[in-house]
Design a protein around this motif. Sequence first.
Motif, PDB file in Angstrom:
ATOM      1  N   LEU A 205      50.291 -16.619  59.715  1.00  0.00           N
ATOM      2  CA  LEU A 205      49.221 -16.571  60.141  1.00  0.00           C
ATOM      3  C   LEU A 205      49.102 -17.156  60.908  1.00  0.00           C
ATOM      4  CD1 LEU A 205      47.589 -15.660  56.535  1.00  0.00           C
ATOM      5  CD2 LEU A 205      47.878 -14.102  59.193  1.00  0.00           C
ATOM      6  N   GLY A 206      49.595 -18.732  61.235  1.00  0.00           N
ATOM      7  CA  GLY A 206      48.720 -19.630  62.592  1.00  0.00           C
ATOM      8  C   GLY A 206      48.354 -20.447  61.491  1.00  0.00           C
ATOM      9  N   GLY A 207      48.059 -20.489  60.508  1.00  0.00           N
ATOM     10  CA  GLY A 207      47.256 -21.752  60.451  1.00  0.00           C
ATOM     11  C   GLY A 207      46.181 -21.409  59.519  1.00  0.00           C
ATOM     12  N   THR A 208      45.186 -22.389  59.952  1.00  0.00           N
ATOM     13  CA  THR A 208      43.689 -21.771  58.963  1.00  0.00           C
ATOM     14  C   THR A 208      42.955 -21.949  60.367  1.00  0.00           C
ATOM     15  OG1 THR A 208      43.488 -24.043  58.618  1.00  0.00           O
ATOM     16  CG2 THR A 208      43.940 -23.139  56.884  1.00  0.00           C
ATOM     17  N   ARG A 209      41.124 -21.778  60.697  1.00  0.00           N
ATOM     18  CA  ARG A 209      40.678 -21.781  61.227  1.00  0.00           C
ATOM     19  C   ARG A 209      39.395 -22.936  61.467  1.00  0.00           C
ATOM     20  NH1 ARG A 209      40.295 -17.600  63.782  1.00  0.00           N
ATOM     21  NH2 ARG A 209      38.618 -18.127  65.656  1.00  0.00           N
ATOM     22  N   SER A 210      39.489 -23.709  59.940  1.00  0.00           N
ATOM     23  CA  SER A 210      37.983 -25.332  60.553  1.00  0.00           C
ATOM     24  C   SER A 210      38.317 -25.223  59.527  1.00  0.00           C
ATOM     25  CB  SER A 210      37.170 -24.057  60.392  1.00  0.00           C
ATOM     26  OG  SER A 210      36.630 -23.464  58.845  1.00  0.00           O
ATOM     27  N   ASP A 211      37.263 -26.839  59.197  1.00  0.00           N
ATOM     28  CA  ASP A 211      37.479 -27.818  57.964  1.00  0.00           C
ATOM     29  C   ASP A 211      37.340 -27.708  57.212  1.00  0.00           C
ATOM     30  OD1 ASP A 211      38.104 -29.403  60.020  1.00  0.00           O
ATOM     31  OD2 ASP A 211      36.192 -30.681  60.342  1.00  0.00           O
TER      32      ASP A 211
END
Length: 218
Positions: A205-211
Amino acid sequence: YQLSEALGPEYSRLLGAIREAPSRHMDTTSWRQNGENRDLWGFVTKAEAIFHIARNNGHEVAMEILGDHSGTDIHDRCSACETLASKPHNDQQYCWSHIICDAKELEEFYGEEGSRIRKHLQKVYDEAKSYHGKGTAEDVDALHHKLVFLLNSDYEHKRSRKFVDNLLKRKKEWLFRFVVDPEVEPTNNRAERALRPAVMYRKTLGGTRSDRGSEAYG
């Protein structure tokens, strides 16, 4: 996000248990947050595990998470963990899987010379495991003396000599803590296994999008 908030008290309980555990495993892996580089930390015991996504893999991250903790820290000789060792003055255990893996790399590049190093390390490691955590300080002295005797020889390649010198200058008590403490494992495999699902998540999924997303995931 709802699950993360609901489990807040449980996270605090797990963190307290890890801080007070007789030993804990630590490791990091790369992470991506909205296309930027991050590091995912894992802190693992036999019964608990917590994860934390940070901007770097410096020792400050571990200090912030673990605080003034007790017990033995088990790791793969990463620079951050080495620095951490000087802060709370806890015992350490270097990962023998990584030590022998490094020797296998020498064997791959330098043939007989690397093979000799690997075989000597494996011999001492096998003997150390035979104590099953019930050894004594005298046993640690004997194991370290054997390690020095077997490895302290002439090497044709500078990389082999550097590896051996770096290993032998480390504290013998931290090479063989598992010999005298049954609560300490000789490898950091437990942390690596715990991080594996996160690695698969990152690759898929490529990781996360925000803090906020990183905080919820960790």
